[in-house]
Design a protein around this motif. Sequence first.
Motif, mmCIF file in Angstrom:
data_model
loop_
_atom_site.group_PDB
_atom_site.id
_atom_site.type_symbol
_atom_site.label_atom_id
_atom_site.label_comp_id
_atom_site.label_asym_id
_atom_site.label_seq_id
_atom_site.Cartn_x
_atom_site.Cartn_y
_atom_site.Cartn_z
ATOM 1 N N ALA A 1 19.148 74.352 -8.813
ATOM 2 C CA ALA A 1 20.421 74.332 -8.090
ATOM 3 C C ALA A 1 21.578 74.701 -9.016
ATOM 4 C CB ALA A 1 20.645 72.953 -7.479
ATOM 5 N N ASP A 2 21.580 74.157 -10.225
ATOM 6 C CA ASP A 2 22.658 74.453 -11.178
ATOM 7 C C ASP A 2 22.614 75.915 -11.623
ATOM 8 O OD1 ASP A 2 23.449 71.836 -10.981
ATOM 9 O OD2 ASP A 2 22.438 71.187 -12.824
ATOM 10 N N TYR A 3 21.406 76.438 -11.821
ATOM 11 C CA TYR A 3 21.278 77.840 -12.240
ATOM 12 C C TYR A 3 21.755 78.775 -11.128
ATOM 13 C CZ TYR A 3 19.186 82.279 -13.573
ATOM 14 O OH TYR A 3 18.997 83.609 -13.878
ATOM 15 N N GLU A 4 21.363 78.478 -9.906
ATOM 16 C CA GLU A 4 21.786 79.316 -8.782
ATOM 17 C C GLU A 4 23.301 79.300 -8.630
ATOM 18 O OE1 GLU A 4 21.367 79.133 -3.962
ATOM 19 O OE2 GLU A 4 19.527 78.918 -5.131
ATOM 20 N N LYS A 5 23.903 78.143 -8.815
ATOM 21 C CA LYS A 5 25.361 78.040 -8.738
ATOM 22 C C LYS A 5 26.022 78.859 -9.843
ATOM 23 C CE LYS A 5 29.145 74.677 -8.874
ATOM 24 N NZ LYS A 5 29.495 73.232 -9.020
ATOM 25 N N ALA A 6 25.468 78.798 -11.052
ATOM 26 C CA ALA A 6 26.027 79.554 -12.175
ATOM 27 C C ALA A 6 25.928 81.058 -11.932
ATOM 28 C CB ALA A 6 25.305 79.172 -13.469
ATOM 29 N N LEU B 1 34.642 85.556 -17.227
ATOM 30 C CA LEU B 1 33.328 86.196 -17.153
ATOM 31 C C LEU B 1 32.405 85.677 -18.243
ATOM 32 C CD1 LEU B 1 33.958 89.963 -16.318
ATOM 33 C CD2 LEU B 1 32.432 88.404 -15.110
ATOM 34 N N CYS B 2 32.943 85.549 -19.448
ATOM 35 C CA CYS B 2 32.144 85.055 -20.569
ATOM 36 C C CYS B 2 31.682 83.625 -20.314
ATOM 37 C CB CYS B 2 32.954 85.142 -21.858
ATOM 38 S SG CYS B 2 32.038 84.654 -23.345
ATOM 39 N N GLN B 3 32.572 82.795 -19.782
ATOM 40 C CA GLN B 3 32.215 81.410 -19.490
ATOM 41 C C GLN B 3 31.136 81.336 -18.420
ATOM 42 O OE1 GLN B 3 33.311 78.491 -21.034
ATOM 43 N NE2 GLN B 3 31.607 77.695 -19.822
ATOM 44 N N ASN B 4 31.270 82.167 -17.393
ATOM 45 C CA ASN B 4 30.256 82.190 -16.335
ATOM 46 C C ASN B 4 28.907 82.653 -16.872
ATOM 47 O OD1 ASN B 4 32.103 81.360 -14.390
ATOM 48 N ND2 ASN B 4 32.683 83.443 -13.849
ATOM 49 N N MET B 5 28.937 83.649 -17.748
ATOM 50 C CA MET B 5 27.691 84.138 -18.341
ATOM 51 C C MET B 5 27.050 83.060 -19.216
ATOM 52 S SD MET B 5 27.068 87.527 -20.697
ATOM 53 C CE MET B 5 28.120 86.863 -22.008
ATOM 54 N N GLU B 6 27.864 82.345 -19.978
ATOM 55 C CA GLU B 6 27.340 81.268 -20.816
ATOM 56 C C GLU B 6 26.710 80.167 -19.967
ATOM 57 O OE1 GLU B 6 30.437 79.887 -23.336
ATOM 58 O OE2 GLU B 6 30.403 81.648 -24.648
#
Length: 231
Positions: free
Chosen positions: A160-165, A79-84
Amino acid sequence: MGSELNQVLYRLHLLTSEMIHFIHQMQYYILFEVIECSWAELQDRVQSAKALDDILDAHDEFLNAIKCGAFLDSNSGQLCQNMENVYDGIIRLELWQNKFYEICFKELSARKEYKNHIFISEEAGEFGVTAERQLERDQERKIFEQIIGSYHKSLDNICADYEKAVRCFLLALNSHNDHNLQLFGIRLDFNEYYKKRDQRLCVPLTFEHMRMSIMFNGNKSLAGSRYSAMN
């Protein structure tokens, strides 16, 4: 100049709004659902404490609850990695935006200077600019349009990268056992924009669907008990 930037600015404003929504929801979650709720529980335990050890234990649990709620504990690594990754996208847009505005203001200044030069030359009776100066300005304008085109493409990549994150972060929240985190994911995707783009967000059931399922089953049980009573 506005017509040259309309598409880029429109996409930029949409992405900025998405990021502001994410930041506001994250801030609300951390401040109120994590810190404030944990603080209220700590106060209750301190008031009912009978020894110093009780207060120390309550304080330790308070800190652990905050670490867990803020995805900083050992069990929240993904979760932390995804948030980062989401915040990396926000910082990436900030850097892009600073360079983009710098280029735009530089071009705007050049155009104002060019118009001012024409005005001064006309006042002096020279009537405009030379062919060389006109050609130079036209070339600068073409270069600016090419740069804007490249920045538009790079903005699409950031989007695109932000939406994926964000989708990965929502997926981690949606599949979490904590119903509060599932509800937090629903607030982040309140209009189901990301859910419509990724069917994985439909599985497992979200907190909202679980609540509706519980209510439905409860109503059936209640109806069954009434039916038995009537018989």
